[in-house]
Design an enzyme around this catalytic site. Structure first.
Site, PDB file in Angstrom:
ATOM      1  N   GLU A 148       0.838  -1.213   0.000  1.00 16.75           N
ATOM      2  CA  GLU A 148       0.000   0.000   0.000  1.00 16.75           C
ATOM      3  C   GLU A 148       0.875   1.266   0.000  1.00 16.75           C
ATOM      4  OE1 GLU A 148      -1.862   0.835   3.811  1.00 16.75           O
ATOM      5  OE2 GLU A 148      -3.583   1.772   2.850  1.00 16.75           O
ATOM      6  N   LYS A 161      -9.708   1.994  -2.075  1.00 15.39           N
ATOM      7  CA  LYS A 161      -9.882   1.459  -0.708  1.00 15.39           C
ATOM      8  C   LYS A 161     -11.223   1.913  -0.132  1.00 15.39           C
ATOM      9  CE  LYS A 161      -7.199   1.512   3.647  1.00 15.39           C
ATOM     10  NZ  LYS A 161      -5.980   2.103   4.252  1.00 15.39           N
ATOM     11  N   CYS A 180      -5.182  -2.968   3.362  1.00 14.99           N
ATOM     12  CA  CYS A 180      -4.805  -2.683   4.755  1.00 14.99           C
ATOM     13  C   CYS A 180      -5.995  -2.707   5.735  1.00 14.99           C
ATOM     14  CB  CYS A 180      -4.039  -1.352   4.784  1.00 14.99           C
ATOM     15  SG  CYS A 180      -2.969  -1.190   6.237  1.00 14.99           S
TER      16      CYS A 180
HETATM   17  O1  LIG Z   1      -6.056  -1.291  11.066  1.00 12.44           O
HETATM   18  C1  LIG Z   1      -4.901  -1.035  11.411  1.00 12.44           C
HETATM   19  O2  LIG Z   1      -4.473  -1.308  12.547  1.00 12.44           O
HETATM   20  C2  LIG Z   1      -3.939  -0.369  10.466  1.00 12.44           C
HETATM   21  C3  LIG Z   1      -4.596   0.176   9.251  1.00 12.44           C
HETATM   22  C4  LIG Z   1      -3.693   1.026   8.435  1.00 12.44           C
HETATM   23  O3  LIG Z   1      -2.595   1.320   8.837  1.00 12.44           O
HETATM   24  C5  LIG Z   1      -4.107   1.500   7.111  1.00 12.44           C
HETATM   25  O4  LIG Z   1      -5.190   1.137   6.629  1.00 12.44           O
HETATM   26  O5  LIG Z   1      -3.326   2.261   6.495  1.00 12.44           O
END
Ligand SMILES: O=C(O)CCC(=O)C(=O)O
Length: 261
Positions: free
Chosen positions: A43, A114, A149
């Protein structure tokens, strides 16, 4: 099919263009040295997932510099390429955290915005628009569902992707080291409950003061970890077999027992 996950380090001292060139050469290397059919990047590797203050300056159009370098890398190597995600500037709308998937002839076959934005009332949640479309892509002999993510925390997205035919999930991430236990738990849970492969590719290094977990992971449809990286820059290569998905779903047909839809 053989898949390679490139857990690239996002070092704030490395210029973005140099990281783009390095990523392209790593993509080619996966084909030449390891015979990969599919290569996956994490990402927001051009900017860093937590570099919120630079999102507006570093945003690029869908067909911007990362797209160009990655399209050429996919075509040059002749591989399917999930090029991770970029900060996309939509000329008609807000910024998006958008993943790009290229075919082996360098065509952009799918883009995924996303859906679940991270940050509660800061970061992505205020700077970016939310994607609305579930995206699957057929690459070689598997159908992949796309997530990014924080999406990992929302099982209904992955179940929706299974309903759309996914046998495997591609999840680029920039997961913080301080919640690595959640990362391992969630990637394995999404694999077990959906009887699907999970290929989750994170970034390494520290950017915007946030140490990255790394620990990219590939989980099979029974929940077994096939490969897991350490915290530093590293590449994982694994074999994926559609028959393993079919066999798991046939021998332990829990997906057929669903009652709530
Ligand atoms: O859910 C998480 O703990 C991390 C999510 C995250 O860092 C993101 O989506 O960029």
């Amino acid at each position: 099919m053989r898949a390679s996950l490139i857990q690239i380090a996002v070092d704030p001292d490395e210029p973005v263009n140099s990281r783009r060139r390095r990523a392209a050469s790593l993509v080619r290397e996966q084909r030449e040295r390891h015979g990969a059919d599919l290569v996956v990047l994490p990402e927001l590797w051009p900017t860093g997932a937590f570099a919120y203050t630079s999102f507006v300056d570093e945003a690029e159009p869908l067909e911007g510099p990362t797209y160009e370098v990655m399209a050429e890398a996919a075509a040059g190597a002749g591989v399917w390429l999930h090029a991770g995600s970029i900060v996309e500037r939509d000329p008609e709308g807000p910024l998006y955290n958008t993943s790009l998937v290229f075919s082996p002839d360098g065509e952009l076959v799918r883009a995924y915005r996303k859906i679940h934005r991270f940050g509660f009332d800061t970061g992505e949640a205020v700077l970016m628009g939310a994607g609305e479309e579930l995206v699957t892509v057929r690459a070689a002999d598997l159908t992949f569902g796309l997530g990014t993510c924080y999406d990992l925390r929302f099982p209904e997205l992955f179940r929706g992707l299974v309903d759309a035919g996914a046998q495997a999930f591609l999840v680029p991430a920039g997961w913080p080291a301080r919640r690595r236990d959640h990362w391992t738990l969630l990637t394995r849970a999404r694999a077990v409950e959906n009887q699907a492969y999970v290929l989750a590719c994170g970034t390494a290094g520290t950017h915007a003061g946030m140490e990255q977990a790394g620990h990219s992971i590939v989980v099979d449809p029974w929940g077994e970890v096939l490969a897991e990286a350490g915290p530093a820059e590293e590449v994982l290569t694994v074999e994926l077999d559609p028959a393993r998905v079919a066999k798991t779903r046939e021998q332990f047909p829990a997906l057929k027992d669903r009652r709530l839809r």
